[in-house]
Write an enzyme that holds these catalytic residues in place. Structure first.
Site, PDB file in Angstrom:
ATOM      1  N   GLY A  52       5.283   1.381   1.330  1.00  0.00           N
ATOM      2  CA  GLY A  52       5.408   1.096   2.757  1.00  0.00           C
ATOM      3  C   GLY A  52       5.201   2.279   3.696  1.00  0.00           C
ATOM      4  CD1 TRP A  54      -0.159   5.392   4.020  1.00  0.00           C
ATOM      5  CD2 TRP A  54      -2.093   4.262   4.172  1.00  0.00           C
ATOM      6  NE1 TRP A  54      -1.162   6.190   3.519  1.00  0.00           N
ATOM      7  CE2 TRP A  54      -2.351   5.523   3.593  1.00  0.00           C
ATOM      8  CE3 TRP A  54      -3.149   3.374   4.350  1.00  0.00           C
ATOM      9  CZ2 TRP A  54      -3.637   5.923   3.210  1.00  0.00           C
ATOM     10  CZ3 TRP A  54      -4.432   3.765   3.967  1.00  0.00           C
ATOM     11  CH2 TRP A  54      -4.678   5.026   3.405  1.00  0.00           C
ATOM     12  CG  ASP A  72       1.341  -3.354  -3.216  1.00  0.00           C
ATOM     13  OD1 ASP A  72       0.801  -2.298  -2.812  1.00  0.00           O
ATOM     14  OD2 ASP A  72       1.607  -3.548  -4.421  1.00  0.00           O
ATOM     15  CG  ASP A  96      -4.153  -9.655  -7.582  1.00  0.00           C
ATOM     16  OD1 ASP A  96      -5.061  -8.978  -7.046  1.00  0.00           O
ATOM     17  OD2 ASP A  96      -3.986  -9.702  -8.820  1.00  0.00           O
ATOM     18  CG  ASP A 120      -3.320   4.551  -0.146  1.00  0.00           C
ATOM     19  OD1 ASP A 120      -4.276   5.232  -0.559  1.00  0.00           O
ATOM     20  OD2 ASP A 120      -2.154   4.980  -0.091  1.00  0.00           O
ATOM     21  CE  LYS A 160      -5.521   5.505  -3.544  1.00  0.00           C
ATOM     22  NZ  LYS A 160      -4.085   5.817  -3.619  1.00  0.00           N
TER      23      LYS A 160
HETATM   24  C1  LIG Z   1      -0.919   4.379  -3.817  1.00  0.00           C
HETATM   25  S1  LIG Z   1      -0.104   2.844  -3.655  1.00  0.00           S
HETATM   26  C2  LIG Z   1      -0.176   2.583  -1.901  1.00  0.00           C
HETATM   27  C3  LIG Z   1       0.762   3.457  -1.122  1.00  0.00           C
HETATM   28  C4  LIG Z   1       0.887   2.982   0.310  1.00  0.00           C
HETATM   29  N1  LIG Z   1      -0.308   3.270   1.081  1.00  0.00           N
HETATM   30  C5  LIG Z   1       2.055   3.616   1.017  1.00  0.00           C
HETATM   31  O1  LIG Z   1       1.835   4.314   1.998  1.00  0.00           O
HETATM   32  O2  LIG Z   1       3.192   3.400   0.619  1.00  0.00           O
HETATM   33  C6  LIG Z   1      -1.310   1.733  -4.248  1.00  0.00           C
HETATM   34  C7  LIG Z   1      -0.859   0.281  -4.261  1.00  0.00           C
HETATM   35  O3  LIG Z   1      -2.002  -0.563  -4.503  1.00  0.00           O
HETATM   36  C8  LIG Z   1      -1.468  -1.762  -5.025  1.00  0.00           C
HETATM   37  N2  LIG Z   1      -2.525  -2.615  -5.588  1.00  0.00           N
HETATM   38  C9  LIG Z   1      -3.318  -2.342  -6.645  1.00  0.00           C
HETATM   39  N3  LIG Z   1      -4.123  -3.381  -6.906  1.00  0.00           N
HETATM   40  C10 LIG Z   1      -3.836  -4.342  -5.982  1.00  0.00           C
HETATM   41  C11 LIG Z   1      -4.341  -5.656  -5.744  1.00  0.00           C
HETATM   42  N4  LIG Z   1      -5.271  -6.205  -6.536  1.00  0.00           N
HETATM   43  N5  LIG Z   1      -3.828  -6.363  -4.706  1.00  0.00           N
HETATM   44  C12 LIG Z   1      -2.864  -5.832  -3.926  1.00  0.00           C
HETATM   45  N6  LIG Z   1      -2.352  -4.582  -4.111  1.00  0.00           N
HETATM   46  C13 LIG Z   1      -2.821  -3.850  -5.126  1.00  0.00           C
HETATM   47  C14 LIG Z   1      -0.481  -1.261  -6.063  1.00  0.00           C
HETATM   48  O4  LIG Z   1       0.450  -2.267  -6.391  1.00  0.00           O
HETATM   49  C15 LIG Z   1       0.126  -0.052  -5.368  1.00  0.00           C
HETATM   50  O5  LIG Z   1       1.388  -0.356  -4.817  1.00  0.00           O
END
Ligand SMILES: C[S@@+](CC[C@H](N)C(=O)[O-])C[C@H]1O[C@@H](n2cnc3c(N)ncnc32)[C@H](O)[C@@H]1O
Length: 217
Positions: A52, A54, A72, A96, A120, A160
């Protein structure tokens, strides 16, 4: 210590002190300083929003008249517990982005689209470089296709990605959809990570694309 992964580096500690959900907040703040992608009253979509950090930055920048929608695989803990604000303008869904129904759920929350689409999203990293790069590019492909559906004309896009052939291909594919498209490495990214961000500004919506491309080309 230098060169080694240190989970609790100075940005980790700073985030704790300042009430951010994670050090990732400083990446979005760095992007904001450079590109001004978040505007007061704007509508922001945050793909891969857990835990959270961002959402907090975007929620604070757009203010009470704006809206931030995040999604997420994992549920976000109530952001108001962080002590920075009540974040009434933030909605976080569990879903998802690989499922087609996610796009529809997001569209319903902001039928007129979004001013900014952020991603991200990261796959569960294996440490196998080409595999991680491939999976990350797949998520960026989904983020870009979401932006093509939901980003307003003139809007901004951030995603990213890890370096590799797929990232280069996506960069080429995305050119022409934005007046300005850049690859940027952030100072707030851990030194051990090879991630970078694709930043597109002034999105050209499909119905205006032919006209705009010829104008800027
Ligand atoms: C690096 S973290 C994001 C951090 C976030 N920007 C923050 O500021 O807290 C990456 C996130 O991408 C999510 N993610 C990966 N594949 C996903 C998908 N197919 N659908 C939704 N979220 C996904 C992961 O669950 C993970 O929580």
């Amino acid at each position: 210590m230098s060169g080694k992964y240190n989970r609790k580096d100075h940005l980790y500690t700073k985030a704790k002190e300042e009430g951010f959900r994670g050090r990732a907040s400083y990446k979005l703040l760095e992007l904001q300083k450079k590109y001004r992608i978040l505007r007061r009253g704007g509508r922001v979509l945050d793909l891969g929003c857990f835990p959270g950090g961002w959402l907090q930055v975007a929620g604070e920048k757009v203010g009470p008249q704006g809206l931030v929608v995040g999604i997420d695989l994992k549920a976000i803990e109530d952001l108001s517990n962080a002590g920075r604000g009540d974040y009434q303008n933030v909605v976080a869904l569990v879903g998802d982005m690989r499922d087609e129904c996610s796009l529809q759920r997001l569209r319903e929350l902001s039928p007129d689209g979004f001013d900014t689409v952020l991603s991200d999203m990261s796959p569960a990293l294996s440490g196998i470089r080409f595999r991680d790069a491939f999976l990350s590019a797949e998520l960026v492909g989904i983020a870009f296709s979401t932006a093509q559906q939901l980003l307003k004309n003139g809007g901004s896009f951030v995603a990213k990605i890890f370096p590799g052939e797929e990232a280069d291909e996506l960069f080429q594919e995305m050119k022409g959809w934005f007046v300005r498209l850049e690859r940027v490495e952030l100072g707030s990214t851990r030194k051990t990570s090879s991630e970078f961000y694709l930043v597109g500004t002034s999105f050209i919506r499909p119905n205006t694309q032919g006209e705009e491309i010829s104008r800027i080309g």
